[in-house]
Design a protein around this motif. Sequence first.
Motif, short mmCIF file in Angstrom:
data_model
loop_
_atom_site.label_atom_id
_atom_site.label_comp_id
_atom_site.label_asym_id
_atom_site.label_seq_id
_atom_site.Cartn_x
_atom_site.Cartn_y
_atom_site.Cartn_z
N VAL A 47 -41.51 -35.98 -28.42
CA VAL A 47 -40.61 -36.90 -28.03
C VAL A 47 -40.37 -37.73 -29.34
CG1 VAL A 47 -40.33 -39.05 -26.64
CG2 VAL A 47 -41.07 -37.02 -25.39
N ASN A 48 -41.39 -38.34 -29.86
CA ASN A 48 -41.38 -39.17 -30.97
C ASN A 48 -40.61 -38.23 -32.20
OD1 ASN A 48 -42.66 -41.10 -29.66
ND2 ASN A 48 -44.71 -40.45 -30.87
N LEU A 49 -40.72 -37.07 -32.35
CA LEU A 49 -40.04 -36.33 -33.26
C LEU A 49 -38.47 -36.32 -33.06
CD1 LEU A 49 -39.92 -34.26 -35.79
CD2 LEU A 49 -40.37 -32.29 -34.36
N ALA A 50 -38.27 -36.04 -31.66
CA ALA A 50 -36.75 -36.19 -31.21
C ALA A 50 -35.95 -37.43 -31.79
CB ALA A 50 -36.59 -35.55 -29.72
N THR A 51 -36.85 -38.36 -31.54
CA THR A 51 -36.25 -39.80 -31.83
C THR A 51 -36.04 -39.90 -33.41
OG1 THR A 51 -37.37 -40.90 -30.02
CG2 THR A 51 -36.64 -42.30 -32.10
N GLU A 52 -37.05 -39.36 -34.17
CA GLU A 52 -36.85 -39.46 -35.71
C GLU A 52 -35.53 -38.26 -36.03
OE1 GLU A 52 -40.46 -38.12 -37.15
OE2 GLU A 52 -41.62 -39.79 -36.18
N ASN A 53 -35.39 -37.40 -35.37
CA ASN A 53 -34.33 -36.35 -35.71
C ASN A 53 -33.08 -36.90 -35.51
OD1 ASN A 53 -36.54 -34.32 -36.26
ND2 ASN A 53 -36.22 -33.21 -34.37
N SER A 54 -32.92 -37.69 -34.37
CA SER A 54 -31.75 -38.25 -34.07
C SER A 54 -30.98 -39.34 -35.34
CB SER A 54 -31.73 -39.09 -32.63
OG SER A 54 -32.38 -40.37 -32.92
N GLY A 55 -31.78 -39.76 -36.18
CA GLY A 55 -31.58 -40.48 -37.36
C GLY A 55 -31.62 -39.82 -38.75
N ASN A 56 -31.91 -38.75 -38.47
CA ASN A 56 -32.02 -37.63 -39.88
C ASN A 56 -30.70 -37.01 -40.23
OD1 ASN A 56 -32.60 -36.03 -41.84
ND2 ASN A 56 -34.52 -35.47 -40.99
N CYS A 57 -30.02 -37.89 -41.13
CA CYS A 57 -28.72 -37.40 -41.37
C CYS A 57 -28.59 -36.12 -42.01
CB CYS A 57 -27.86 -38.65 -42.04
SG CYS A 57 -27.83 -40.15 -41.16
N ASP A 58 -29.63 -35.78 -42.74
CA ASP A 58 -29.59 -34.44 -43.57
C ASP A 58 -29.56 -33.33 -42.80
OD1 ASP A 58 -29.76 -35.74 -46.06
OD2 ASP A 58 -31.87 -35.74 -46.19
N LEU A 59 -29.94 -33.28 -41.49
CA LEU A 59 -30.12 -32.44 -40.34
C LEU A 59 -28.65 -32.01 -40.21
CD1 LEU A 59 -33.10 -33.15 -38.13
CD2 LEU A 59 -32.97 -31.35 -39.71
N LEU A 60 -27.55 -32.96 -39.99
CA LEU A 60 -26.40 -32.79 -39.92
C LEU A 60 -25.72 -32.17 -40.81
CD1 LEU A 60 -25.34 -36.16 -37.88
CD2 LEU A 60 -26.12 -34.08 -37.02
N LYS A 61 -25.90 -32.67 -42.14
CA LYS A 61 -25.34 -32.02 -43.24
C LYS A 61 -25.59 -30.74 -43.47
CE LYS A 61 -26.51 -35.66 -45.86
NZ LYS A 61 -26.75 -36.44 -47.05
N GLU A 62 -26.76 -30.27 -43.12
CA GLU A 62 -27.17 -28.91 -43.58
C GLU A 62 -27.17 -27.99 -42.41
OE1 GLU A 62 -31.37 -29.71 -44.30
OE2 GLU A 62 -30.99 -30.99 -45.92
N CYS A 63 -26.32 -28.30 -41.33
CA CYS A 63 -26.47 -27.58 -39.94
C CYS A 63 -25.18 -26.27 -40.24
CB CYS A 63 -25.85 -28.45 -39.04
SG CYS A 63 -26.14 -27.31 -37.45
N ALA A 64 -25.45 -25.18 -40.99
CA ALA A 64 -24.75 -24.22 -41.11
C ALA A 64 -25.73 -23.09 -41.60
CB ALA A 64 -23.57 -24.42 -42.19
N GLY A 65 -24.89 -21.76 -41.58
CA GLY A 65 -25.66 -20.65 -42.09
C GLY A 65 -26.94 -20.31 -41.21
N ALA A 66 -28.08 -20.26 -42.23
CA ALA A 66 -29.49 -19.95 -41.26
C ALA A 66 -29.89 -21.17 -40.51
CB ALA A 66 -30.45 -19.85 -42.55
N ASN A 67 -29.10 -22.06 -40.79
CA ASN A 67 -29.75 -23.50 -40.00
C ASN A 67 -28.99 -23.63 -38.64
OD1 ASN A 67 -31.73 -24.45 -41.83
ND2 ASN A 67 -30.26 -25.32 -43.09
N CYS A 68 -28.33 -22.80 -38.16
CA CYS A 68 -27.53 -22.83 -36.98
C CYS A 68 -28.44 -22.42 -35.80
CB CYS A 68 -26.50 -21.69 -37.16
SG CYS A 68 -26.89 -19.90 -37.36
N SER A 69 -27.79 -22.58 -34.61
CA SER A 69 -28.74 -22.37 -33.48
C SER A 69 -28.16 -21.28 -32.52
CB SER A 69 -28.90 -23.56 -32.59
OG SER A 69 -29.62 -24.76 -33.49
N ARG A 70 -29.26 -20.59 -32.01
CA ARG A 70 -28.72 -19.37 -31.07
C ARG A 70 -28.54 -19.66 -29.61
NH1 ARG A 70 -29.52 -14.24 -33.58
NH2 ARG A 70 -30.53 -14.24 -35.76
N LEU A 71 -27.57 -19.20 -29.09
CA LEU A 71 -27.47 -19.34 -27.67
C LEU A 71 -28.38 -18.39 -26.86
CD1 LEU A 71 -23.66 -19.68 -27.37
CD2 LEU A 71 -24.82 -21.52 -27.24
#
Length: 574
Positions: free
Chosen positions: A18-42
């Motif tokens: 839960v605490n990690l999810a809060t931290e993730n929401s403010g981690n802008c690098d996770l948005l900038k790097e969301c491509a290629g191998a960092n994508c999510s699978r349905l």
Amino acid sequence: MTADELLSLKESELNSVVNLATENSGNCDLLKECAGANCSRLSCYRYARDVSQYNCQSISLPNAHCGPNVSCFWKNFNFKEGDVRLVQQDQTTARSVCAQRKLDASFKNMTNSTHFFRVFFGSVDGSSRLYPGMDESCVGFEYDPRKRPWFRQSIYVPKGVIVLLDSGPTMQQPLNAGTMDESYTKKARNIVLQLLDTLSTDDFIKVLSFSGDSSNVQPILNDSFTQVVYNDTNGNPLLNDLKAFLLSNESGVNKETLDPNATAMSNAINTSISQLTVNSVIPARYLKVIIVLTSGHYSTTLPEVDIRDPTVYLFVYKLMPTSSLDVVQCPTDRTSFEEIPVSNINNPLYALNSFYSFLAKIHKNFTDDRIDYSQQSAPNSIIQNNTFFMSKAIFSLNNVLLGVMGLDIFLLKVEDQFGIDAGSIVQAANNDSRRNQAPMYDAKNVNISVCMNHSLPCESLKDLQIPNEGICPVVLPSEDLSVLKRLSCCGDCIRKASKDWPMGKIAGVLVTAVAGAVGIVILATGFWYYSYTQNSSIKRGALLLAVKPPAAVAESGQLRKKHEAAASSSKALR
């Protein structure tokens, strides 16, 4: 490990993610790097995956993917990575999916194939992340975490709700918020239909319409409050009559030439306040909420209303054919006025995010930020009916609801894998320190503003376009059922299902087999001894008999090894 120690461990792990999810929401690098191998699978499969990291687990319902004539109660789970489910694929959802993809690494520390739990995160935008992954068919699949019991329980507040629907002429104009060019009325009614599925047991609901005539406040369906009751067989609230009326009824459309003005809206709100506070059906301690849905063509500000009752709160949502959020007004702690952009209107429950965020903050205060426990069964759970879940709401760094984190605890698997009696787990979950320390909810003690901070955690990246909405590109152009069967089913399902015997039965078979083999050895030895003592005229026959006992012993040993292997395999699968 005792039952109490196990639950305390899982509570600690859940609080960590839960605490990690809060931290993730403010981690802008996770948005900038969301491509290629960092994508999510349905989870709704479109991938030819490697099954080397999969593990076979018994389930409570037949695995339909294994074939129409196969009775298979086993399913493969992907312990290499989690899967994502989506209600809507857009840039709003993409931000959540990308920001929370790091959860998988922590989820792996909470469950594995020999100590099997299931962890999940449901976002306010309707996306969800589950671990271990579970490949599912895309046909006829629909899953909205915001309507699920585990999500509802962690934002639960007992409440009476009145929804006020603008029924003026402009509500019949196209909103241009979808491919079907739907009207404001149709969009507003869809928001109400979705809202109904998020109410909790014993909540009260009434839907009214108002128009340009300041005295014209009309009930939709009937003028009484409907109390929410859930049907255990499908997990949905029994509000079918109201739903059917909302889907088919157009009688609430105002035929006048005027839309509601500030006076008409004020009158409708004050009428609703009176109905909420005077009606003896709704307990005095309940929260009272008024939700207004309007085109607001003649409303640019929140109308003046006199809310004297401290248990009443007002949310006015103005549906807008624009793509940005322009206006948020909160003149008091208990009133708000928001313009809802077209992108959010197409995701109805996300359009009401300020309402759900408000409920979640109240729930957090009254439960002293504790983890919530469900009841001890989950009807129609695919994995195991003897299941309960723990869950907790997650908030962003600016105290806005992000979603709910949950963990499934399968009682029989815990009993089998940890050696902890299922009854003791239930008892530990029900003890006073976990369930009964929170004070009784009373709306008079609420001291939380309805105003919501709509600024994005990474405001500087608000115009960033995430490739493919953060989802890994499909590999297979269509749903190949043979591939889905290979991923979902555990090899030969019929063979595996036949091995799911009770251990007592397996032990009985082994005892019988071994006893039979020993009997053969004794009998053969007796013949050999008898033959050996006979006269020389039958010594050749005695030697022949003397050769057979070792073969019989070998045969019995092989038989015993086969049964021991079968028992070992069955135990591992269970």
